[in-house]
Design a protein around this motif. Structure first.
Motif, PDB file in Angstrom:
ATOM      1  N   VAL A 167      49.044  39.269  40.648  1.00  0.00           N
ATOM      2  CA  VAL A 167      49.099  38.016  41.619  1.00  0.00           C
ATOM      3  C   VAL A 167      50.667  37.333  40.813  1.00  0.00           C
ATOM      4  O   VAL A 167      50.847  36.543  41.635  1.00  0.00           O
ATOM      5  N   ASP A 168      50.433  36.906  39.707  1.00  0.00           N
ATOM      6  CA  ASP A 168      50.648  36.943  38.560  1.00  0.00           C
ATOM      7  C   ASP A 168      51.993  37.047  39.142  1.00  0.00           C
ATOM      8  O   ASP A 168      53.387  36.768  38.996  1.00  0.00           O
ATOM      9  N   ASP A 169      52.334  38.598  39.327  1.00  0.00           N
ATOM     10  CA  ASP A 169      53.242  38.967  39.108  1.00  0.00           C
ATOM     11  C   ASP A 169      54.241  39.466  40.456  1.00  0.00           C
ATOM     12  O   ASP A 169      55.188  40.155  40.781  1.00  0.00           O
ATOM     13  N   GLY A 170      53.394  38.896  41.191  1.00  0.00           N
ATOM     14  CA  GLY A 170      54.211  38.873  42.291  1.00  0.00           C
ATOM     15  C   GLY A 170      53.596  40.225  43.852  1.00  0.00           C
ATOM     16  O   GLY A 170      54.224  39.875  44.738  1.00  0.00           O
ATOM     17  N   PHE A 171      52.781  40.916  43.205  1.00  0.00           N
ATOM     18  CA  PHE A 171      52.484  41.796  44.351  1.00  0.00           C
ATOM     19  C   PHE A 171      51.515  41.379  44.992  1.00  0.00           C
ATOM     20  O   PHE A 171      51.281  42.368  46.424  1.00  0.00           O
ATOM     21  N   PRO A 199      49.989  37.728  47.196  1.00  0.00           N
ATOM     22  CA  PRO A 199      49.654  36.306  47.696  1.00  0.00           C
ATOM     23  C   PRO A 199      48.879  35.839  47.469  1.00  0.00           C
ATOM     24  O   PRO A 199      47.256  36.628  46.742  1.00  0.00           O
ATOM     25  N   ARG A 200      48.143  34.522  46.812  1.00  0.00           N
ATOM     26  CA  ARG A 200      47.186  34.067  45.816  1.00  0.00           C
ATOM     27  C   ARG A 200      45.849  33.455  46.304  1.00  0.00           C
ATOM     28  O   ARG A 200      45.467  33.731  46.065  1.00  0.00           O
ATOM     29  N   GLN A 249      43.913  36.889  45.750  1.00  0.00           N
ATOM     30  CA  GLN A 249      43.110  36.314  43.761  1.00  0.00           C
ATOM     31  C   GLN A 249      41.246  36.877  44.176  1.00  0.00           C
ATOM     32  O   GLN A 249      40.827  35.634  44.687  1.00  0.00           O
TER      33      GLN A 249
END
Length: 430
Positions: free
Chosen positions: A341-345, A347-348, A351
């Motif tokens: 999620v932090d790498d943008g692959f 959506p939040r 998670q």
């Protein structure tokens, strides 16, 4: 011969490193050498100081506080020792049989997917508090279940009596028929309390309907109960009010709608879960609501907290197009680790973990996820965990019920091909 005890520094290092592939084997050898026949929890260190394994079940810390593992790793390790070991551990739980209860506490679980959810188990833990408060005149927990359900584990969840109500009228979405059935149960068994989950899966709506039928003022959003002799039924409850911004205390009524984590689930006792039946059949009802059956739902639109099958991706996933195709073909809801999620692959809101969403899926497939403690906490209530990873020593492999060691892209591609081939064969046979 010298009396000096020679040490193996590498062996001691493996015993301290729980991520090492040979960690479990070395601990078992240390346990055999000490004569216990089990994994060692303590051994002599290089400086003559006793070393302890802080990850052992029941570890007592330096301040006398018992360590609790909420990651699910220990539970999975205990489950993987074999069926005989699991049955032996279950037999060690104290058996509780209440022959003539002084009163009943009725619980109507949601049973999503026909199984007890974590919310249901918390509700049963709350029911046990109410039933076991008076040791001289104990009560019994009565579970009212609609339709056929997997009754395995009901005794371990704290149920003394089990009433299963079946029929075409109460299958599916039938609030009026279920309300009539609960009214009949109340008239015959007269439970002291009715406990239902305050959830959007049906418990909140059915509980309010039942309270209106019985002429009671229900307590909603309950998350705590306390003994209070000044109250009519001897208990006071605390519930969420003002959209969850404040707490409201009042005397505990007969009908209670409780939130998740309202109590600790039953873990140390086993109960009889004896079947009960109504003396009279359910009355026929001309319902105003007709259930037209289930509607197919896109798994991508299902919330993680409600998903039954989750395919979750981590840092080890490199072929994201193949991952999304696998989730679509398998009909799984997509999840992700915090790193993905932090790498943008992803959506939040996808998670999974203590810092994301706690999931209770029936099957959870972790693809390329190493198993950080926060992620393991979020999946501890999942029934079956499948791990696909290149590292055989990662924590997710230890937690998994089934582990596949290999490249995630090739494994998912082979799985998609197999599923598509089987579907084509069934289509051709039809």
């Amino acid at each position: 011969m010298s009396e000096i005890v020679r040490r193996d520094p590498r062996r001691e290092w493996i015993a301290r490193n729980r991520l090492h592939p040979e960690h479990e084997r070395v601990l078992a050898e240390l346990g055999q050498s000490t004569g216990h026949g089990m994994a060692a929890t303590e051994w002599m260190g290089p400086n003559g100081v006793i070393r302890k394994n802080p990850h052992a079940v029941g570890f007592i810390g330096p301040n006398g506080i018992k360590r609790i593992d909420r990651s699910g790793v220990q539970q999975a390790a205990a489950a993987g020792r074999g069926a005989s070991a699991g049955s032996k551990a279950a037999d060690e739980r104290r058996q509780v049989i209440i022959e003539a209860p002084d009163f009943l506490v009725a619980v109507v679980p949601d049973l999503p997917g026909g199984r007890l959810s974590s919310h249901d188990r918390d509700l049963l833990g709350l029911a046990r508090q109410l039933a076991d408060a008076d040791g001289e005149r104990p009560g019994a927990v009565l579970a009212v279940v609609f339709g056929q359900a997997d009754v395995e584990g009901y005794g371990e969840a704290g149920i003394d009596r089990l009433l299963v109500l079946e029929g075409d009228d109460i299958d599916g979405y039938a609030p009026e028929a279920r309300l009539a059935a609960l009214t009949a149960v109340d008239g015959e068994f007269a439970p002291r309390h009715w406990l239902l989950p305050d959830s959007k899966l049906g418990g909140a709506d059915l509980g309010r309907r039942l309270a209106a039928r019985l002429g009671e003022r229900p307590a909603a959003g309950v998350w705590q109960v306390e003994r209070d002799a000044t109250c009519a039924l001897g208990w006071r409850c605390t519930g969420r009010g003002a959209a969850g911004t404040s707490d409201i205390q009042r005397a505990l009524p007969r009908v209670v709608l409780a939130l998740a984590e309202c109590a600790e689930p039953v873990s140390e006792t086993r109960h009889a879960a004896r079947p009960l039946a109504l003396s009279q059949p359910l009355p026929p009802l001309l319902g105003r609501i007709e259930d037209l059956g289930q509607v197919a739902v896109d798994p991508a639109g299902v919330a993680l907290s409600e998903a039954e099958f989750i395919l979750s991706a981590g840092n080890g996933v490199k072929d994201w197009d193949g991952f999304h195709q696998a989730a679509e073909v398998l009909g799984a809801t997509e999840g992700a680790s915090r790193v993905a999620v932090d790498d943008g692959f992803m959506p939040r809101h996808r998670q999974v973990g203590a810092t994301g969403t706690w999931v209770t899926a029936r099957v959870y497939v972790a693809v390329g996820i190493s198993g950080a403690i926060q992620h393991l906490q979020g999946i501890q209530s999942c029934d079956k965990v499948v791990a696909i990873n290149l590292d055989p020593g990662c924590d997710m492999i230890k937690r998994a019920d089934l582990a596949v060691i290999g490249d995630s892209a090739s494994i998912l591609a082979a799985l998609v091909e197999m599923v598509q081939r089987q579907r084509e064969e069934k289509r051709d046979a039809a």
